[in-house]
Structure formats: C-alpha cells, structure tokens
Write an enzyme that holds these catalytic residues in place. Structure first.
Site, PDB file in Angstrom:
ATOM      1  N   ARG A 114       2.008  -7.139  -9.602  1.00  0.00           N
ATOM      2  CA  ARG A 114       2.401  -6.477  -8.350  1.00  0.00           C
ATOM      3  C   ARG A 114       2.581  -7.448  -7.192  1.00  0.00           C
ATOM      4  O   ARG A 114       3.076  -7.052  -6.123  1.00  0.00           O
ATOM      5  CB  ARG A 114       1.377  -5.383  -7.975  1.00  0.00           C
ATOM      6  CG  ARG A 114      -0.001  -5.881  -7.620  1.00  0.00           C
ATOM      7  CD  ARG A 114      -0.892  -4.758  -7.139  1.00  0.00           C
ATOM      8  NE  ARG A 114      -2.236  -5.212  -6.822  1.00  0.00           N
ATOM      9  CZ  ARG A 114      -3.121  -4.484  -6.144  1.00  0.00           C
ATOM     10  NH1 ARG A 114      -2.809  -3.286  -5.690  1.00  0.00           N
ATOM     11  NH2 ARG A 114      -4.329  -4.966  -5.907  1.00  0.00           N
TER      12      ARG A 114
ATOM     13  N   GLN B  96      -7.376  -8.497  -8.305  1.00  0.00           N
ATOM     14  CA  GLN B  96      -7.549  -7.053  -8.496  1.00  0.00           C
ATOM     15  C   GLN B  96      -6.202  -6.456  -8.910  1.00  0.00           C
ATOM     16  O   GLN B  96      -5.169  -6.735  -8.288  1.00  0.00           O
ATOM     17  CB  GLN B  96      -8.046  -6.440  -7.182  1.00  0.00           C
ATOM     18  CG  GLN B  96      -7.758  -4.969  -6.971  1.00  0.00           C
ATOM     19  CD  GLN B  96      -8.958  -4.050  -7.248  1.00  0.00           C
ATOM     20  OE1 GLN B  96      -9.967  -4.473  -7.831  1.00  0.00           O
ATOM     21  NE2 GLN B  96      -8.800  -2.812  -6.829  1.00  0.00           N
TER      22      GLN B  96
ATOM     23  N   ASP C  62     -12.623   8.592  -7.277  1.00  0.00           N
ATOM     24  CA  ASP C  62     -12.126   7.458  -8.060  1.00  0.00           C
ATOM     25  C   ASP C  62     -12.589   7.703  -9.490  1.00  0.00           C
ATOM     26  O   ASP C  62     -13.704   7.322  -9.862  1.00  0.00           O
ATOM     27  CB  ASP C  62     -12.691   6.145  -7.504  1.00  0.00           C
ATOM     28  CG  ASP C  62     -11.914   4.932  -7.989  1.00  0.00           C
ATOM     29  OD1 ASP C  62     -12.035   3.866  -7.371  1.00  0.00           O
ATOM     30  OD2 ASP C  62     -11.191   5.077  -9.001  1.00  0.00           O
TER      31      ASP C  62
ATOM     32  N   GLU D 106      -2.599   8.168 -11.787  1.00  0.00           N
ATOM     33  CA  GLU D 106      -2.184   6.900 -12.390  1.00  0.00           C
ATOM     34  C   GLU D 106      -2.349   6.877 -13.913  1.00  0.00           C
ATOM     35  O   GLU D 106      -3.474   6.736 -14.402  1.00  0.00           O
ATOM     36  CB  GLU D 106      -3.037   5.777 -11.789  1.00  0.00           C
ATOM     37  CG  GLU D 106      -3.191   5.812 -10.271  1.00  0.00           C
ATOM     38  CD  GLU D 106      -4.407   5.062  -9.759  1.00  0.00           C
ATOM     39  OE1 GLU D 106      -4.968   5.445  -8.723  1.00  0.00           O
ATOM     40  OE2 GLU D 106      -4.828   4.097 -10.444  1.00  0.00           O
TER      41      GLU D 106
ATOM     42  N   HIS E 248       0.501   2.899 -10.632  1.00  0.00           N
ATOM     43  CA  HIS E 248      -0.441   3.350  -9.598  1.00  0.00           C
ATOM     44  C   HIS E 248       0.298   4.108  -8.495  1.00  0.00           C
ATOM     45  O   HIS E 248       0.227   3.770  -7.313  1.00  0.00           O
ATOM     46  CB  HIS E 248      -1.118   2.100  -9.028  1.00  0.00           C
ATOM     47  CG  HIS E 248      -2.375   2.325  -8.254  1.00  0.00           C
ATOM     48  ND1 HIS E 248      -2.438   3.144  -7.162  1.00  0.00           N
ATOM     49  CD2 HIS E 248      -3.606   1.789  -8.400  1.00  0.00           C
ATOM     50  CE1 HIS E 248      -3.652   3.103  -6.673  1.00  0.00           C
ATOM     51  NE2 HIS E 248      -4.396   2.303  -7.405  1.00  0.00           N
TER      52      HIS E 248
ATOM     53  N   ARG F 146       0.830  -1.210   0.000  1.00  0.00           N
ATOM     54  CA  ARG F 146       0.000   0.000   0.000  1.00  0.00           C
ATOM     55  C   ARG F 146       0.863   1.258   0.000  1.00  0.00           C
ATOM     56  O   ARG F 146       1.081   1.896   1.047  1.00  0.00           O
ATOM     57  CB  ARG F 146      -0.908  -0.023   1.224  1.00  0.00           C
ATOM     58  CG  ARG F 146      -1.885   1.125   1.352  1.00  0.00           C
ATOM     59  CD  ARG F 146      -2.951   1.115   0.302  1.00  0.00           C
ATOM     60  NE  ARG F 146      -3.832  -0.044   0.457  1.00  0.00           N
ATOM     61  CZ  ARG F 146      -4.631  -0.452  -0.521  1.00  0.00           C
ATOM     62  NH1 ARG F 146      -4.651   0.166  -1.700  1.00  0.00           N
ATOM     63  NH2 ARG F 146      -5.397  -1.510  -0.340  1.00  0.00           N
TER      64      ARG F 146
HETATM   65  O1  TA6 Z   1      -6.832   3.170  -8.917  1.00  0.00           O
HETATM   66  C1  TA6 Z   1      -7.949   3.321  -8.203  1.00  0.00           C
HETATM   67  C2  TA6 Z   1      -8.389   1.967  -7.688  1.00  0.00           C
HETATM   68  O2  TA6 Z   1      -8.702   1.112  -8.732  1.00  0.00           O
HETATM   69  C3  TA6 Z   1      -9.523   2.158  -6.689  1.00  0.00           C
HETATM   70  O3  TA6 Z   1     -10.735   1.688  -7.190  1.00  0.00           O
HETATM   71  C4  TA6 Z   1      -9.055   1.429  -5.440  1.00  0.00           C
HETATM   72  O4  TA6 Z   1      -9.534   0.166  -5.353  1.00  0.00           O
HETATM   73  C5  TA6 Z   1      -7.553   1.495  -5.600  1.00  0.00           C
HETATM   74  O5  TA6 Z   1      -7.310   1.336  -6.951  1.00  0.00           O
HETATM   75  C6  TA6 Z   1      -6.743   0.558  -4.752  1.00  0.00           C
HETATM   76  O6  TA6 Z   1      -6.837  -0.740  -5.165  1.00  0.00           O
HETATM   77  P1  TA6 Z   1      -6.171  -1.903  -4.271  1.00  0.00           P
HETATM   78  O7  TA6 Z   1      -6.454  -3.185  -4.999  1.00  0.00           O
HETATM   79  O8  TA6 Z   1      -4.693  -1.615  -4.220  1.00  0.00           O
HETATM   80  O9  TA6 Z   1      -6.796  -1.841  -2.920  1.00  0.00           O
END
Ligand code: TA6
Length: 300
Positions: free
Chosen positions: A101, A96, A213, A272, A170, A76
């Site tokens: 990563r 996700q 967002d 990003e 990101h 994070r």
């Molecule tokens: O980049 C924005 C985003 O896609 C948000 O929707 C939020 O979920 C963020 O990324 C963080 O994602 P993560 O999977 O690192 O918690």
C-alpha cells in the site's frame, strides 16, 4: 523505474469517456475508469482505489478529510491493499499491513468493452522489498468495473523457496450515521475480538456501538451493509479468503489518528476480506493465489 507522463499514459492506455489519467496522489498517476454503471478512481501509488460511485448513487467509499497523500505514507480511506502481511508483522520487519500500500505499482494494461472497463497493475520484488521480505514475487491487481466494482489480487511465488503471507483488501465504506447501520450475514459466525483477545460468536445482525476490531470466520466471506440514512444496501462478496475483518475506531482511536477527523468514525466502517488469524497463505515456488472482492450497491 521512470513513470511515463500523463500525456503518454493517456495516448497509450487511455480511451475517451472510459479511461483517463491525471496527476495524482503521492506523485503517482491516477486512473479514472468509467462505464454506464458508474465510475472509480485508482492510484498507481499503492494500487489504491480512491473512489467509487455507481450511477445514481452517492460515493460508496469513505476518504478521510485528513487523509495524507505522501510517498511512504498509507492513505486513510478508499481500498488499501494489505500485503504481504495483515496487521503487525510478528518479526517486526514489515510495516503495518505490509509494503504494497506504500509502493508505486506499474501499469500493465487497460481495456474496455460496452459494459466493462478494466485496469491491471503489478508489483514485483526489488532490492527495497527484499530488504524487509527476502522473496521473489509477482503481484497483480486487476480492477474492473461492470455493474459492480471488482478487484482481484494475484500473488505468484517467483522464488525457489516457499513463502507464507497474510493479506486483505481494507475497504472503507461511507455511511450516513454509524448508529443506524446494520451488517447482515455474520449471524452465528465465530470471531476473534482483537481488542480483548476473546473468541466469541456473533448473535444476529451486527450493530456498532463501540470501538470494533474483529476477525470473523463466516461460512462465506461476505456480508451486506444496510444504511437506512443513505437508503442503500452494499453487498461485499469475496473469494480466496476465509476471514472478514470489521473495524471502526470509535471516539478515542479516532482522536489518536492524525490522518482521521475526530468525528469521522460516525461516517465509515471497514469490511475487509482477509487471509489472517489461521488463514495465512503458503505458496510453493511457482504457485499462485488469488483474493477477490466485489462491491455491489443497491438503492433500497
Ligand atoms: O483492519 C483493522 C486494523 O488492522 C485495525 O487494527 C487498525 O489498525 C486498522 O486496521 C487501520 O490500520 P492502519 O495501519 O491503516 O492505521
């Protein structure tokens, strides 16, 4: 794939005062790159830039005090590499923001000259990656430090079928106080608000006053973050992408994220460069695409 020891890495790829390796995050080595203009740290885990400090500046990147450094978990803060999907995978096979990563990358090379210090990492397909994304690929991340911090992510399709991906850098930028910053360069740009699914247009400078967002489609995927509290402007410039995502979790989302401090939303913003929302990349066999990011901090 056995990772060489820190001593072996320093002997083979290190350079006194410019390139050094240490034990690092999630059991993977961390590389420190230094030159007269600043220093940055990069982990082989996720090919993740963990820190960047230009000479004479406070750090530019935010890292949560609750960040988790465990294999299989995203970090994070810093600059996560989202690949081969940005956000949720509609087919629900990929994690996700993809697997890049949370994968351990291979160190390819390092080099330096009077002004530039560089490292190149790579990731290729494996049984594990093919189980969630059935393609042969070669992914390379080049990180080089000159007056700016520069990243270039190159995807080569090593498969005999075409494939389509979405991706992003990101970066988490460190701020003094979110209420005082402005983001310039998005005025007049259309954007998708992913919270309300509305398509709107930015009017004037962007100020953050709630959970944000958004996927912007600016003429040029670049902007400038003005932070009067720290007294600096951070230019974010990219090529190879048509979208710029802006994210701040604000109060409730901050509380909901275990690897993020409840009040940390006041001290960060993500800007990003991304290939998403109608800007996905399709590569024919043998074809390649490069996404770049350059970050330049200037005291104001
Ligand atoms: O980049 C924005 C985003 O896609 C948000 O929707 C939020 O979920 C963020 O990324 C963080 O994602 P993560 O999977 O690192 O918690």
């Amino acid at each position: 794939m056995s990772t060489p020891s820190i001593t072996q890495l320093n002997q083979r790829f290190g350079a006194p005062g410019r390139i050094a390796f240490r034990e690092g995050t999630a059991g993977s080595p961390v590389i420190a790159l230094v030159n007269p203009y600043g220093a940055c740290e990069l982990s082989l885990y996720g090919a993740h830039v963990l820190a960047y400090r230009p000479t004479g500046h406070v750090p530019v990147l935010f890292m949560s005090k609750n960040a988790v450094f465990e294999t299989g978990k995203p970090i994070r803060g810093g600059i996560p590499v989202c690949w081969p999907c940005f956000g949720h995978d509609p087919e629900k096979k990929l994690p996700q923001h993809g697997f890049a990563r949370i994968s351990t990358w291979r160190l390819h090379a390092t080099e330096y000259s009077s002004d530039v210090t560089e490292a190149r990492l790579s990731l290729t397909d494996s049984e594990e990656t093919r189980s969630v994304w059935p393609y042969a690929f070669e992914l390379t991340l080049r990180v080089w430090l000159d007056q700016r911090l520069n990243l270039a992510l190159t995807t080569v399709n090593r498969d005999d079928r075409p494939f389509t991906l979405t991706q992003a850098f990101h970066p988490y930028f460190r701020l003094r106080q979110i209420m005082d910053v402005t983001v310039l360069g998005l005025d007049g740009a259309p954007y998708l608000d992913t919270l309300t699914h509305e398509r709107l247009t930015q009017e004037g400078a962007l100020r953050i006053r709630a959970e944000t967002d958004r996927v912007y489609s600016p003429e040029k995927p670049e902007c400038v973050l003005h932070d009067p509290g720290i007294g600096r402007a951070v230019a974010v410039v990219s090529t190879g992408a048509k979208r710029l995502v802006v994210w701040n979790p604000w109060v409730d989302k901050a509380k909901a994220m275990p690897d993020f401090g409840d009040d940390e939303y006041t001290g960060m913003i993500c800007l990003e460069p991304a290939n998403t929302d109608g800007d996905a990349i399709t590569l024919a066999p043998g074809a390649k695409h490069t996404l770049t990011l350059a970050i330049q901090a200037t005291l104001t």
